[in-house]
Motif scaffolding. Structure first.
Motif, PDB file in Angstrom:
ATOM      1  N   GLY A  42       0.942  -1.560 -37.888  1.00 30.61           N
ATOM      2  CA  GLY A  42      -0.284  -1.264 -38.626  1.00 30.61           C
ATOM      3  C   GLY A  42      -0.316  -1.885 -39.723  1.00 30.61           C
ATOM      4  O   GLY A  42       0.728  -2.476 -40.201  1.00 30.61           O
ATOM      5  N   GLU A  43      -1.499  -1.752 -40.493  1.00 30.45           N
ATOM      6  CA  GLU A  43      -1.843  -2.381 -41.699  1.00 30.45           C
ATOM      7  C   GLU A  43      -0.715  -1.837 -42.802  1.00 30.45           C
ATOM      8  O   GLU A  43      -0.729  -2.691 -43.668  1.00 30.45           O
ATOM      9  N   SER A  83       3.404  -3.040 -44.250  1.00 26.82           N
ATOM     10  CA  SER A  83       4.151  -3.854 -45.346  1.00 26.82           C
ATOM     11  C   SER A  83       4.360  -2.953 -46.672  1.00 26.82           C
ATOM     12  O   SER A  83       5.077  -3.381 -47.134  1.00 26.82           O
TER      13      SER A  83
END
Length: 263
Positions: A171-172, A175
């Motif tokens: 998923g985004e 990070s």
């Protein structure tokens, strides 16, 4: 405006201050930085001077300590309290809640403390990670494997199923989580989830404490919160209907509870 506060060992801590009134310091848990408590701070800023900071090793704060020690983070909180005027009320979420309780147990100048779902293990019936999880986590961090460290923490410390961790990794937001990996050993040292919570030390806390949990949260977190409320002398307990561990994403109701408690 972000300011820098220097801790006892020279670590530089990024600190934001908003609002006016009595000082309240907000302390996030694992994978959190000052941005994740900012919405709660905004809710409180009309009545309080709200202080948020990046715990060491995450966000814009560095870490100049030699090895991981809970005392490092207590020293950091002492420095932030001094920056806020020398005495403050504290709120902590998850491992940040444990850090707030550590500060109280260490005798820092605290007016009142409020904790949301401290990440303790309250009884032997609850699952526990293997005792070597801390060593494996620090080894992953030392090797520069932030993804592996974050995955290890989520899977073995938090107990997130492997499939769900894989979905998170794709998923985004991954990070953001992996960026916080170097600080995860502090969260593990605070909670020591392979052991039971420190009942005897908690029973010696002499500042007012409010313990809060959501009725939709994990049973272990609810049990730990209730245990804090029954162990700390004079502590109060509040249960939030319909809430879970992600309460910081919906801060308005929590802010009302904190404002009523802090006065």
């Amino acid at each position: 405006m972000t300011e820098t506060v220097t801790s006892k060992d020279g670590t530089a801590l990024a600190v934001d201050v908003v609002g006016q009134g009595a000082p309240v310091i907000l302390v996030g848990g694992a994978f959190n930085d000052r941005s994740t408590v900012a919405a709660l701070g905004a809710e409180l800023s009309s009545a309080y001077t709200v202080v948020t900071y990046d715990r060491r090793g995450r966000g814009a704060s560095d870490d100049r300590g030699e090895g991981y020690r809970v005392a490092n983070e207590v020293d950091d909180l002492a420095a932030v309290i001094a920056h806020a005027g020398g005495r403050a009320s504290l709120f902590g979420h998850s491992s940040g809640a444990v850090l707030v309780l550590e500060a109280a147990m260490s005798g820092l100048p605290i007016e009142r403390a409020a904790v949301y779902e401290p990440s303790y293990r309250a009884d032997e019936s609850q699952p526990a990670p293997p005792a070597d999880v801390y060593e494996r986590l620090t080894a992953a961090v030392a090797a520069g494997d932030r993804d592996g460290a974050a995955e290890l923490f989520l899977g073995e410390v938090v107990g997130v199923p492997a499939g769900a961790v894989a979905g998170m990794r794709a998923g985004e937001a991954w990070s953001f989580l992996a960026d916080k990996a170097p600080s995860l050993p502090y969260d593990v040292l605070l909670s020591t989830p392979w052991r039971l919570m420190p009942f005897e030390r908690l029973a010696r806390i002499d500042v007012p404490v409010l313990a809060v949990y959501g009725d939709q949260t994990a049973p272990g977190l609810a049990a730990a919160t209730r245990a804090v409320a029954t162990t700390v002398p004079g502590a109060e307990l509040s249960v939030m209907a319909g809430e879970d561990h992600a309460v910081l994403q919906r801060p308005a109701a929590l802010a009302r509870i904190l404002a009523a408690y802090l006065g």
